[in-house]
Scaffold this active site. Structure first.
Site, PDB file in Angstrom:
ATOM      1  N   TYR A  30       0.795  -1.234   0.000  1.00 33.51           N
ATOM      2  CA  TYR A  30       0.000   0.000   0.000  1.00 33.51           C
ATOM      3  C   TYR A  30       0.826   1.283   0.000  1.00 33.51           C
ATOM      4  O   TYR A  30       0.267   2.370  -0.013  1.00 33.51           O
ATOM      5  CB  TYR A  30      -0.960   0.002   1.202  1.00 33.51           C
ATOM      6  CG  TYR A  30      -1.923  -1.167   1.166  1.00 33.51           C
ATOM      7  CD1 TYR A  30      -2.817  -1.319   0.106  1.00 33.51           C
ATOM      8  CD2 TYR A  30      -1.926  -2.131   2.164  1.00 33.51           C
ATOM      9  CE1 TYR A  30      -3.682  -2.396   0.055  1.00 33.51           C
ATOM     10  CE2 TYR A  30      -2.795  -3.209   2.126  1.00 33.51           C
ATOM     11  CZ  TYR A  30      -3.665  -3.339   1.070  1.00 33.51           C
ATOM     12  OH  TYR A  30      -4.522  -4.399   1.006  1.00 33.51           O
ATOM     13  N   ASN A  42     -13.055   4.191  -2.063  1.00 33.53           N
ATOM     14  CA  ASN A  42     -12.210   3.009  -1.859  1.00 33.53           C
ATOM     15  C   ASN A  42     -12.855   2.258  -0.706  1.00 33.53           C
ATOM     16  O   ASN A  42     -12.642   2.587   0.467  1.00 33.53           O
ATOM     17  CB  ASN A  42     -10.766   3.404  -1.509  1.00 33.53           C
ATOM     18  CG  ASN A  42      -9.877   2.177  -1.354  1.00 33.53           C
ATOM     19  OD1 ASN A  42     -10.359   1.041  -1.314  1.00 33.53           O
ATOM     20  ND2 ASN A  42      -8.577   2.404  -1.267  1.00 33.53           N
ATOM     21  N   HIS A  51     -15.254  -6.358  -1.913  1.00 37.37           N
ATOM     22  CA  HIS A  51     -15.370  -7.739  -2.372  1.00 37.37           C
ATOM     23  C   HIS A  51     -16.494  -8.514  -1.693  1.00 37.37           C
ATOM     24  O   HIS A  51     -16.703  -9.687  -1.998  1.00 37.37           O
ATOM     25  CB  HIS A  51     -14.041  -8.463  -2.125  1.00 37.37           C
ATOM     26  CG  HIS A  51     -12.844  -7.631  -2.484  1.00 37.37           C
ATOM     27  ND1 HIS A  51     -12.588  -7.240  -3.777  1.00 37.37           N
ATOM     28  CD2 HIS A  51     -11.863  -7.070  -1.720  1.00 37.37           C
ATOM     29  CE1 HIS A  51     -11.484  -6.499  -3.796  1.00 37.37           C
ATOM     30  NE2 HIS A  51     -11.033  -6.380  -2.558  1.00 37.37           N
ATOM     31  N   HIS A  84      -8.645   1.949  -5.953  1.00 38.81           N
ATOM     32  CA  HIS A  84      -7.862   1.091  -5.056  1.00 38.81           C
ATOM     33  C   HIS A  84      -6.397   1.438  -5.218  1.00 38.81           C
ATOM     34  O   HIS A  84      -5.932   1.691  -6.340  1.00 38.81           O
ATOM     35  CB  HIS A  84      -8.066  -0.389  -5.389  1.00 38.81           C
ATOM     36  CG  HIS A  84      -9.473  -0.820  -5.194  1.00 38.81           C
ATOM     37  ND1 HIS A  84     -10.028  -1.008  -3.954  1.00 38.81           N
ATOM     38  CD2 HIS A  84     -10.459  -1.042  -6.089  1.00 38.81           C
ATOM     39  CE1 HIS A  84     -11.292  -1.348  -4.091  1.00 38.81           C
ATOM     40  NE2 HIS A  84     -11.585  -1.371  -5.380  1.00 38.81           N
ATOM     41  N   LEU A  85      -5.690   1.390  -4.116  1.00 38.19           N
ATOM     42  CA  LEU A  85      -4.246   1.657  -4.153  1.00 38.19           C
ATOM     43  C   LEU A  85      -3.521   0.541  -4.897  1.00 38.19           C
ATOM     44  O   LEU A  85      -2.669   0.799  -5.753  1.00 38.19           O
ATOM     45  CB  LEU A  85      -3.716   1.756  -2.723  1.00 38.19           C
ATOM     46  CG  LEU A  85      -4.269   2.938  -1.915  1.00 38.19           C
ATOM     47  CD1 LEU A  85      -4.103   2.677  -0.424  1.00 38.19           C
ATOM     48  CD2 LEU A  85      -3.571   4.227  -2.318  1.00 38.19           C
ATOM     49  N   SER A  86      -3.858  -0.699  -4.558  1.00 39.52           N
ATOM     50  CA  SER A  86      -3.184  -1.849  -5.167  1.00 39.52           C
ATOM     51  C   SER A  86      -3.945  -2.308  -6.412  1.00 39.52           C
ATOM     52  O   SER A  86      -5.113  -1.944  -6.602  1.00 39.52           O
ATOM     53  CB  SER A  86      -3.101  -2.991  -4.146  1.00 39.52           C
ATOM     54  OG  SER A  86      -4.407  -3.415  -3.774  1.00 39.52           O
ATOM     55  N   ARG A 133     -10.003 -11.098  -4.383  1.00 39.88           N
ATOM     56  CA  ARG A 133     -10.025  -9.629  -4.595  1.00 39.88           C
ATOM     57  C   ARG A 133     -10.381  -9.267  -6.032  1.00 39.88           C
ATOM     58  O   ARG A 133     -10.481  -8.086  -6.375  1.00 39.88           O
ATOM     59  CB  ARG A 133      -8.664  -9.019  -4.246  1.00 39.88           C
ATOM     60  CG  ARG A 133      -8.291  -9.129  -2.785  1.00 39.88           C
ATOM     61  CD  ARG A 133      -7.000  -8.365  -2.486  1.00 39.88           C
ATOM     62  NE  ARG A 133      -6.376  -8.874  -1.287  1.00 39.88           N
ATOM     63  CZ  ARG A 133      -6.673  -8.485  -0.037  1.00 39.88           C
ATOM     64  NH1 ARG A 133      -7.571  -7.548   0.153  1.00 39.88           N
ATOM     65  NH2 ARG A 133      -6.063  -9.018   1.001  1.00 39.88           N
TER      66      ARG A 133
HETATM   67  O1  CA2 Z   1      -5.783  -1.565  -2.700  1.00 34.82           O
HETATM   68  C1  CA2 Z   1      -6.720  -1.056  -2.070  1.00 34.82           C
HETATM   69  O2  CA2 Z   1      -6.898   0.151  -1.988  1.00 34.82           O
HETATM   70  C2  CA2 Z   1      -7.676  -1.975  -1.292  1.00 34.82           C
HETATM   71  O3  CA2 Z   1      -8.974  -1.398  -1.341  1.00 34.82           O
HETATM   72  C3  CA2 Z   1      -7.170  -2.026   0.131  1.00 34.82           C
HETATM   73  C4  CA2 Z   1      -7.972  -2.994   1.013  1.00 34.82           C
HETATM   74  C5  CA2 Z   1      -8.062  -4.367   0.358  1.00 34.82           C
HETATM   75  O4  CA2 Z   1      -8.903  -5.225   1.134  1.00 34.82           O
HETATM   76  C6  CA2 Z   1      -8.611  -4.282  -1.061  1.00 34.82           C
HETATM   77  O5  CA2 Z   1      -8.616  -5.582  -1.625  1.00 34.82           O
HETATM   78  C7  CA2 Z   1      -7.754  -3.365  -1.912  1.00 34.82           C
HETATM   79  C8  CA2 Z   1      -7.300  -3.154   2.370  1.00 34.82           C
HETATM   80  C9  CA2 Z   1      -7.222  -1.888   3.155  1.00 34.82           C
HETATM   81  C10 CA2 Z   1      -6.394  -2.131   4.372  1.00 34.82           C
HETATM   82  O6  CA2 Z   1      -5.305  -1.243   4.342  1.00 34.82           O
HETATM   83  C11 CA2 Z   1      -4.228  -1.508   5.127  1.00 34.82           C
HETATM   84  C12 CA2 Z   1      -3.206  -0.600   5.086  1.00 34.82           C
HETATM   85  C13 CA2 Z   1      -2.071  -0.785   5.813  1.00 34.82           C
HETATM   86  C14 CA2 Z   1      -1.955  -1.893   6.606  1.00 34.82           C
HETATM   87  C15 CA2 Z   1      -2.974  -2.823   6.667  1.00 34.82           C
HETATM   88  C16 CA2 Z   1      -4.119  -2.624   5.929  1.00 34.82           C
END
Ligand code: CA2
Length: 151
Positions: A25, A76, A82, A102-104, A113
């Site tokens: 992230y 986001n 999901h 989404h960041l990723s 995902r």
């Molecule tokens: O890539 C993204 O922006 C996501 O929405 C981030 C979600 C993930 O479940 C999606 O599949 C993709 C997760 C957010 C949690 O972010 C964290 C950041 C730092 C440490 C732990 C979790």
């Protein structure tokens, strides 16, 4: 500045940005993301209302309240992307532009995902560009609002 703000909603655990998993992230915090959105929004003449919640019900309440109060929505929904038909149903009630971000790159990650309920209710989706994706989402909102103004 547009009269109504662009609402930028962030879902569960995004308050942990910059604290863990920087390899996925990035190192920026949620505060850094907000500052980026405010700066880019100002350069486009867009006011920004930036929020994060860990609660699905609160996210749905904010989406519902966007009807008639927000010029557009960037969302986001994090893990709720999901899983949540309820978030999708709330988004489908909106008449303003909705951009998923989404960041990723969710399509390069685990199979669970790859499906997004949010995508079925969004004008478009942006993923895999880290924090720059929020800038791209604001550019998309700006373009959609400009098109609507001249339609
Ligand atoms: O890539 C993204 O922006 C996501 O929405 C981030 C979600 C993930 O479940 C999606 O599949 C993709 C997760 C957010 C949690 O972010 C964290 C950041 C730092 C440490 C732990 C979790």
């Amino acid at each position: 500045m547009a009269e109504r703000p662009v609402l930028i909603l962030n879902g569960p655990n995004l308050n942990m940005l910059g604290v863990r998993q920087p390899e996925i992230y990035g190192r920026e915090t949620l505060g850094d993301l907000e500052a980026l959105c405010r700066a880019h929004g100002a350069s486009l003449g867009l006011a920004i209302d930036f929020r994060q919640t860990n609660a699905e019900g609160e996210l749905i309440g904010w989406i519902q309240a966007a009807r008639g109060t927000a010029a557009a929505l960037i969302v986001n929904a994090a893990g709720l992307t999901h899983t949540s038909v309820a978030v999708m149903d709330a988004l489908l009630l909106l008449e303003v532009p909705v951009i998923e971000v989404h960041l990723s790159n969710i399509h390069r990650r685990e199979p669970f995902r790859h499906h997004s309920y949010v995508a079925s209710a969004a004008h478009g989706s942006i993923c895999g560009f880290g924090s720059h994706g929020y800038r791209l989402a604001l550019d998309a909102v700006n373009e959609l609002l400009a098109r609507r103004a001249t339609a």
